[in-house]
Motif scaffolding. Structure first.
Motif, mmCIF file in Angstrom:
data_model
loop_
_atom_site.group_PDB
_atom_site.id
_atom_site.type_symbol
_atom_site.label_atom_id
_atom_site.label_comp_id
_atom_site.label_asym_id
_atom_site.label_seq_id
_atom_site.Cartn_x
_atom_site.Cartn_y
_atom_site.Cartn_z
ATOM 1 N N PRO A 48 0.818 -1.215 0.000
ATOM 2 C CA PRO A 48 0.000 0.000 0.000
ATOM 3 C C PRO A 48 0.851 1.264 0.000
ATOM 4 O O PRO A 48 1.976 1.270 0.511
ATOM 5 N N HIS A 49 0.301 2.326 -0.581
ATOM 6 C CA HIS A 49 0.984 3.619 -0.588
ATOM 7 C C HIS A 49 1.007 4.186 0.829
ATOM 8 O O HIS A 49 0.145 3.878 1.660
ATOM 9 N N HIS A 50 1.996 5.058 1.100
ATOM 10 C CA HIS A 50 2.123 5.563 2.469
ATOM 11 C C HIS A 50 0.991 6.502 2.867
ATOM 12 O O HIS A 50 0.890 6.881 4.038
ATOM 13 N N SER B 143 -5.675 4.178 8.332
ATOM 14 C CA SER B 143 -5.701 3.052 9.265
ATOM 15 C C SER B 143 -6.731 2.016 8.849
ATOM 16 O O SER B 143 -6.475 0.812 8.892
ATOM 17 N N ALA B 144 -7.905 2.477 8.409
ATOM 18 C CA ALA B 144 -8.945 1.537 7.975
ATOM 19 C C ALA B 144 -8.514 0.763 6.736
ATOM 20 O O ALA B 144 -8.838 -0.417 6.584
ATOM 21 N N ALA B 145 -7.756 1.413 5.833
ATOM 22 C CA ALA B 145 -7.287 0.715 4.638
ATOM 23 C C ALA B 145 -6.291 -0.384 4.995
ATOM 24 O O ALA B 145 -6.244 -1.430 4.341
ATOM 25 N N LEU B 146 -5.504 -0.172 6.036
ATOM 26 C CA LEU B 146 -4.513 -1.162 6.437
ATOM 27 C C LEU B 146 -5.138 -2.322 7.200
ATOM 28 O O LEU B 146 -4.869 -3.486 6.904
ATOM 29 N N VAL B 147 -5.948 -2.024 8.211
ATOM 30 C CA VAL B 147 -6.448 -3.091 9.080
ATOM 31 C C VAL B 147 -7.851 -3.552 8.717
ATOM 32 O O VAL B 147 -8.308 -4.590 9.192
ATOM 33 N N GLY B 148 -8.570 -2.790 7.883
ATOM 34 C CA GLY B 148 -9.922 -3.160 7.509
ATOM 35 C C GLY B 148 -10.943 -2.278 8.196
ATOM 36 O O GLY B 148 -10.651 -1.565 9.149
ATOM 37 N N GLY B 149 -12.145 -2.332 7.692
ATOM 38 C CA GLY B 149 -13.216 -1.526 8.280
ATOM 39 C C GLY B 149 -14.390 -1.435 7.328
ATOM 40 O O GLY B 149 -14.539 -2.233 6.411
ATOM 41 N N GLY B 150 -15.207 -0.435 7.553
ATOM 42 C CA GLY B 150 -16.391 -0.246 6.725
ATOM 43 C C GLY B 150 -17.600 -0.913 7.322
ATOM 44 O O GLY B 150 -17.555 -1.534 8.395
ATOM 45 N N SER B 151 -18.719 -0.785 6.642
ATOM 46 C CA SER B 151 -19.959 -1.408 7.072
ATOM 47 C C SER B 151 -20.651 -1.990 5.844
ATOM 48 O O SER B 151 -21.119 -1.229 4.989
ATOM 49 N N LEU C 186 8.312 3.959 5.499
ATOM 50 C CA LEU C 186 7.548 3.641 6.708
ATOM 51 C C LEU C 186 7.191 4.854 7.557
ATOM 52 O O LEU C 186 6.050 4.975 7.999
ATOM 53 N N PRO C 187 8.113 5.800 7.818
ATOM 54 C CA PRO C 187 7.741 6.939 8.676
ATOM 55 C C PRO C 187 6.693 7.858 8.070
ATOM 56 O O PRO C 187 6.112 8.687 8.783
ATOM 57 N N GLU C 188 6.453 7.766 6.747
ATOM 58 C CA GLU C 188 5.482 8.639 6.107
ATOM 59 C C GLU C 188 4.047 8.153 6.298
ATOM 60 O O GLU C 188 3.098 8.885 6.018
ATOM 61 N N PHE C 189 3.860 6.928 6.771
ATOM 62 C CA PHE C 189 2.512 6.455 7.077
ATOM 63 C C PHE C 189 1.970 7.202 8.291
ATOM 64 O O PHE C 189 2.727 7.647 9.168
ATOM 65 N N ALA C 190 0.664 7.346 8.339
ATOM 66 C CA ALA C 190 0.037 7.991 9.487
ATOM 67 C C ALA C 190 0.346 7.207 10.757
ATOM 68 O O ALA C 190 0.372 5.971 10.747
ATOM 69 N N ARG C 191 0.566 7.940 11.844
ATOM 70 C CA ARG C 191 0.929 7.279 13.105
ATOM 71 C C ARG C 191 -0.161 6.289 13.530
ATOM 72 O O ARG C 191 0.135 5.180 13.996
ATOM 73 N N SER C 192 -1.420 6.678 13.369
ATOM 74 C CA SER C 192 -2.512 5.784 13.770
ATOM 75 C C SER C 192 -2.510 4.506 12.943
ATOM 76 O O SER C 192 -2.835 3.426 13.459
ATOM 77 N N LEU D 182 0.167 3.008 11.586
ATOM 78 C CA LEU D 182 1.265 2.150 12.023
ATOM 79 C C LEU D 182 0.975 1.504 13.371
ATOM 80 O O LEU D 182 1.268 0.325 13.582
ATOM 81 N N GLU D 183 0.399 2.267 14.277
ATOM 82 C CA GLU D 183 0.121 1.711 15.605
ATOM 83 C C GLU D 183 -0.934 0.615 15.534
ATOM 84 O O GLU D 183 -0.980 -0.263 16.402
ATOM 85 N N ALA D 184 -1.790 0.672 14.514
ATOM 86 C CA ALA D 184 -2.815 -0.367 14.365
ATOM 87 C C ALA D 184 -2.209 -1.711 13.989
ATOM 88 O O ALA D 184 -2.894 -2.739 14.056
ATOM 89 N N LEU D 185 -0.932 -1.726 13.589
ATOM 90 C CA LEU D 185 -0.280 -2.979 13.220
ATOM 91 C C LEU D 185 0.219 -3.765 14.432
ATOM 92 O O LEU D 185 0.595 -4.934 14.292
#
Length: 506
Positions: free
Chosen positions: A273-275, A279-287, A307-313, A315-318
């Motif tokens: 994925p692009h940086h 967070s929802a795109a990385l770990v999933g989500g939606g309804s 890696l540092p260019e990803f949003a902090r939220s 990365l922490e979701a990983l």
């Protein structure tokens, strides 16, 4: 008869619970009522079913009160896969189809207004759900979806392209629907060759260890040093997927990528994925909840460049998936659990300008102030860094090394070394060394007395957490496996320690 029941399945995360589509026709004011916690797509089936039945030459009961119940009522229903069972239920309730002939099958399919059957999402997940529950019923799906579901062994799958074909097969003198044949495997992409990477012997060695033991890897170095090239060649070192792994991956791909599937035995999935990914795109989500990049990379590689260019939220979701191998998405009305056992490979520059520590080779001095470098590297939190098995420096390559240096080992040569190790780990503990934990780690990673004392002293002096200590031990186990040693020696621990350097000060 004014009542009929047709079996189908819903999707709840990657699970496929059974759903009974009950149809009742009664006298009264004409209506079409749909109940059972159905979303908008399912409710719109009333118009599709009405038109499809009429265009297929069947009489729609316009003068009756139609009630369709999707049971169980507390399970959310989404997608248009219930069109086909609704249409068949209405025909059975009118007596056009014998309801007893419906009892041996489960149906799913979206109807066009002309009665044609369109593919449904999650075909492999539906088939896996039916097999898991030991359902004695066969599965009837649109042709394209049936070809995907037919990959699941031990399940009878039939294919159809039109509502009329399904109805005809259910009549007393009707011809049975054709048995679905598995879709032809897609052409496998040509793996990139490690021989393209010149120099970087330390990084190549780290990549070999990561591939052999399934370890997560962070590559740190200036722009153009070969970080992305190395990461892109990791999938070529991994073993083929087993049949069960491929089916599980195919089910996830079908849920999150519009039906794109993974062929059994092919190379493992790779997601990059692009940086700017959320967070929802990385770990999933939606309804309803859909799998994110970490679940789509299940059984394969997740490559996070810059890696540092990803949003902090994001990365922490990983953190939790890296430990547990799954992700649970909780919403107010429902909860979905997706597998997420992936091999993380990340790359980053040592500072915002990228040239920290590269002046001796490139002649370009770092322009960043010390506090700027510290803030940049601090974007990777300590808890996340603690969960990455190996952290490797990839220094800038010299021009003469790139132009005149010898060609490196090919992927085939490295695979010849790592494949026996991967097979050994599968036989010994049922998976790669990166997944060892608790008693399994203690039993399968015996330390020589000198190595145990050395590791203990190092952990105390460097202030390692318990997680860091265990990750070094797992990497040392892989290094010992590559050396064909049953017991981990000091030399194996010492090499593993070199891959735990923190990014600050690189």
């Amino acid at each position: 008869m004014s009542y009929a029941v047709v079996a189908s399945r819903a999707l709840d995360g990657v699970q496929a619970p059974a759903v009974m589509v009950e149809v009742h026709l009664a006298n009264g004011l004409p209506s079409f009522t749909l109940v059972g916690l159905a979303d908008t797509e399912v409710k719109e089936a009333r118009e599709r079913v009405r038109a499809a039945l009429a265009q297929s030459g069947f009489e729609f009961p316009h003068n009756r009160r139609i009630t369709v119940n999707l049971a169980p009522a507390d399970l959310p229903k989404e997608s248009a896969r219930f069109d086909l069972p609704m249409a068949l239920g209405i025909l059975a309730a009118q007596g056009i189809i014998d309801p007893q002939r419906l009892a041996g099958w489960e149906f799913a399919g979206e109807l066009s207004l002309a009665g044609a059957l369109r593919p449904v999402t999650g075909a492999v997940a539906l088939a896996l759900g039916a097999r898991k529950e030991g359902a004695c019923r066969g599965l009837v799906l649109p042709a394209d979806s049936a070809a995907l579901a037919a990959r699941v062994p031990g399940l009878e799958v039939r294919s159809a392209s039109h509502l009329g074909e399904v109805v005809q097969s259910l009549l007393p003198q009707g011809e049975p629907l054709p048995v679905a044949r598995p879709a032809a495997p897609r052409a496998r992409p040509q793996a990139l060759d490690l021989a393209d990477v010149r120099g970087q012997m330390a990084a190549r060695r780290a990549l070999e260890i990561a591939a052999a033991g399934g370890h997560s890897l962070l590559l740190v170095g200036p722009p153009g040093s070969g970080k992305s090239m190395l990461a892109q060649r990791l999938p070529g070192l991994l073993p083929p997927m087993s049949e069960e792994e491929a089916l599980e991956s195919a089910a996830l791909q079908g849920l999150g990528a519009g039906g794109l599937e993974v062929d059994p035995g092919c190379t493992r999935p790779v997601r990059a994925p692009h940086h700017s990914a959320s967070s929802a795109a990385l770990v999933g989500g939606g309804s309803p909840p859909r799998p994110g990049e970490i679940s789509l990379a299940h059984g394969g590689v997740l490559f996070l460049d810059e890696l540092p260019e990803f949003a902090r939220s994001a990365l922490e979701a990983l953190r939790e998936p890296l430990e547990s191998g799954h992700i649970t998405i909780s919403r107010a009305a429902r909860q979905a659990r997706f597998p997420a056992r992936f091999q993380l490979v990340a790359a980053m520059n040592p500072c915002p300008c990228g040239w920290l520590g590269a002046q001796a080779v490139t002649g370009r001095a770092c322009r960043c102030a010390p506090d700027t470098v510290a803030r940049y590297q601090a974007r990777i939190s300590g808890p996340l860094l603690d969960r990455i098995d190996m952290q490797v420096e990839v220094p800038a390559a010299r021009p003469d090394e790139l132009l005149n240096g010898p060609v490196g080992e090919s992927t085939a040569a490295v695979v010849a070394r790592v494949r026996p190790v991967q097979t050994l780990q599968q036989t010994r503990q049922g998976g790669p060394n990166a997944g060892l934990a608790g008693e399994a780690l203690e039993a399968n990673a015996p330390l020589a007395p000198a190595a145990r004392q050395f590791l203990q002293n190092a952990a105390q002096q460097l202030g390692w957490s318990g997680r860091s200590l265990h990750r070094v031990l797992k990497v040392a186990r892989t290094i010992a496996d590559l050396a064909a040693r049953d017991v981990i020696d000091v030399v194996h621990v010492a090499e593993a320690m070199q891959y735990r350097r923190v990014i600050q000060g690189v």
